[in-house]
Design a protein around this motif. Sequence first.
Motif, mmCIF file in Angstrom:
data_model
loop_
_atom_site.group_PDB
_atom_site.id
_atom_site.type_symbol
_atom_site.label_atom_id
_atom_site.label_comp_id
_atom_site.label_asym_id
_atom_site.label_seq_id
_atom_site.Cartn_x
_atom_site.Cartn_y
_atom_site.Cartn_z
ATOM 1 N N GLY A 1 4.747 -6.964 -4.889
ATOM 2 C CA GLY A 1 4.520 -6.377 -6.656
ATOM 3 C C GLY A 1 4.239 -4.571 -6.498
ATOM 4 N N ILE A 2 3.951 -4.181 -8.085
ATOM 5 C CA ILE A 2 4.007 -2.521 -7.769
ATOM 6 C C ILE A 2 3.085 -3.065 -9.028
ATOM 7 C CG2 ILE A 2 6.471 -2.342 -7.497
ATOM 8 C CD1 ILE A 2 6.850 -2.130 -10.682
ATOM 9 N N LYS A 3 2.261 -1.636 -8.791
ATOM 10 C CA LYS A 3 0.938 -0.870 -9.277
ATOM 11 C C LYS A 3 0.920 -0.172 -10.124
ATOM 12 C CE LYS A 3 -4.031 -1.273 -9.495
ATOM 13 N NZ LYS A 3 -5.359 -2.068 -8.329
ATOM 14 N N PHE A 4 1.160 0.290 -11.009
ATOM 15 C CA PHE A 4 1.357 1.702 -11.909
ATOM 16 C C PHE A 4 0.038 1.842 -12.124
ATOM 17 C CE2 PHE A 4 4.658 -0.950 -13.636
ATOM 18 C CZ PHE A 4 6.009 0.030 -13.715
ATOM 19 N N GLY B 1 0.776 -1.222 0.153
ATOM 20 C CA GLY B 1 0.104 -0.167 0.219
ATOM 21 C C GLY B 1 0.769 1.431 -0.238
ATOM 22 N N THR B 2 2.311 1.106 0.273
ATOM 23 C CA THR B 2 3.159 2.402 0.158
ATOM 24 C C THR B 2 3.387 2.975 -0.987
ATOM 25 O OG1 THR B 2 4.198 1.681 2.104
ATOM 26 C CG2 THR B 2 5.246 2.938 0.567
ATOM 27 N N GLN B 3 3.276 4.454 -1.716
ATOM 28 C CA GLN B 3 3.301 4.562 -2.606
ATOM 29 C C GLN B 3 5.128 4.431 -2.910
ATOM 30 O OE1 GLN B 3 0.886 8.670 -3.547
ATOM 31 N NE2 GLN B 3 -0.882 6.793 -3.890
ATOM 32 N N LEU B 4 6.027 4.626 -4.070
ATOM 33 C CA LEU B 4 6.885 5.085 -4.153
ATOM 34 C C LEU B 4 7.024 6.004 -5.819
ATOM 35 C CD1 LEU B 4 8.505 1.040 -4.148
ATOM 36 C CD2 LEU B 4 8.718 2.955 -2.351
ATOM 37 N N ASN B 5 8.325 5.610 -5.792
ATOM 38 C CA ASN B 5 8.316 6.791 -6.783
ATOM 39 C C ASN B 5 9.315 5.853 -7.499
ATOM 40 O OD1 ASN B 5 6.800 9.347 -6.778
ATOM 41 N ND2 ASN B 5 8.354 10.106 -5.332
ATOM 42 N N LEU C 1 4.304 -1.958 -20.949
ATOM 43 C CA LEU C 1 3.385 -0.908 -20.012
ATOM 44 C C LEU C 1 3.148 0.234 -19.812
ATOM 45 C CD1 LEU C 1 4.769 -2.454 -16.799
ATOM 46 C CD2 LEU C 1 3.244 -3.462 -17.928
ATOM 47 N N LYS C 2 3.801 1.477 -21.594
ATOM 48 C CA LYS C 2 2.953 2.060 -21.534
ATOM 49 C C LYS C 2 3.052 3.422 -20.432
ATOM 50 C CE LYS C 2 1.218 0.908 -25.534
ATOM 51 N NZ LYS C 2 2.579 -0.043 -26.541
ATOM 52 N N VAL C 3 4.141 3.094 -19.807
ATOM 53 C CA VAL C 3 5.112 4.056 -18.629
ATOM 54 C C VAL C 3 6.122 4.607 -19.022
ATOM 55 C CG1 VAL C 3 4.018 2.726 -16.799
ATOM 56 C CG2 VAL C 3 6.069 2.262 -17.460
ATOM 57 N N SER C 4 6.159 5.838 -18.543
ATOM 58 C CA SER C 4 7.617 6.370 -18.752
ATOM 59 C C SER C 4 8.607 5.988 -17.586
ATOM 60 C CB SER C 4 7.487 7.920 -18.237
ATOM 61 O OG SER C 4 6.863 8.107 -16.637
ATOM 62 N N ALA C 5 9.295 6.745 -18.022
ATOM 63 C CA ALA C 5 11.358 6.417 -16.794
ATOM 64 C C ALA C 5 10.845 6.703 -15.389
ATOM 65 C CB ALA C 5 12.536 6.912 -17.740
ATOM 66 N N SER C 6 10.173 7.173 -15.467
ATOM 67 C CA SER C 6 9.919 7.555 -13.978
ATOM 68 C C SER C 6 8.313 7.816 -13.581
ATOM 69 C CB SER C 6 9.865 9.316 -13.366
ATOM 70 O OG SER C 6 11.549 9.254 -13.256
ATOM 71 N N GLU C 7 8.258 6.870 -13.263
ATOM 72 C CA GLU C 7 7.139 6.447 -12.624
ATOM 73 C C GLU C 7 6.160 6.224 -10.658
ATOM 74 O OE1 GLU C 7 3.433 5.312 -14.729
ATOM 75 O OE2 GLU C 7 4.835 6.307 -16.370
#
Length: 130
Positions: free
Chosen positions: A84-87, A47-51, A63-69
Amino acid sequence: MCDYSLEMYASRPAREGEIYVTTRFPSGSIGLAAPGDCTTAVCVSYGTQLNLENLPADLQETLKVSASEKIVFTRLESGLHHDGIKFANGSEMPLHRLGAGVLASLVDVEKPVAKEIVHEERVVELEPAE
């Protein structure tokens, strides 16, 4: 949390303000560690948010994401690895698929502002007893 595959290593909780890097531990598992300390796994609560920074180009494309998410650390119910990670776009994947070298930091969580509660004093005047 730290995936069970990292239980054989020393571990500690993540701390606000630190930068971590995805690291391949001697067991072959990928986890988070402080740069320069590949012997201690850094554990993050679900549940923790990470950069994340420095995401591999193939993952960006797939995944259609950028270099920083900004992501949410999550528990995956299926598969061998559960960390796991969720974008933001809804894509999920096991942490180990990031490979080594991705930078991670806790999202600054605003400190809750203490709300002052004012209790009104209520004065009840009683009529004198007769």
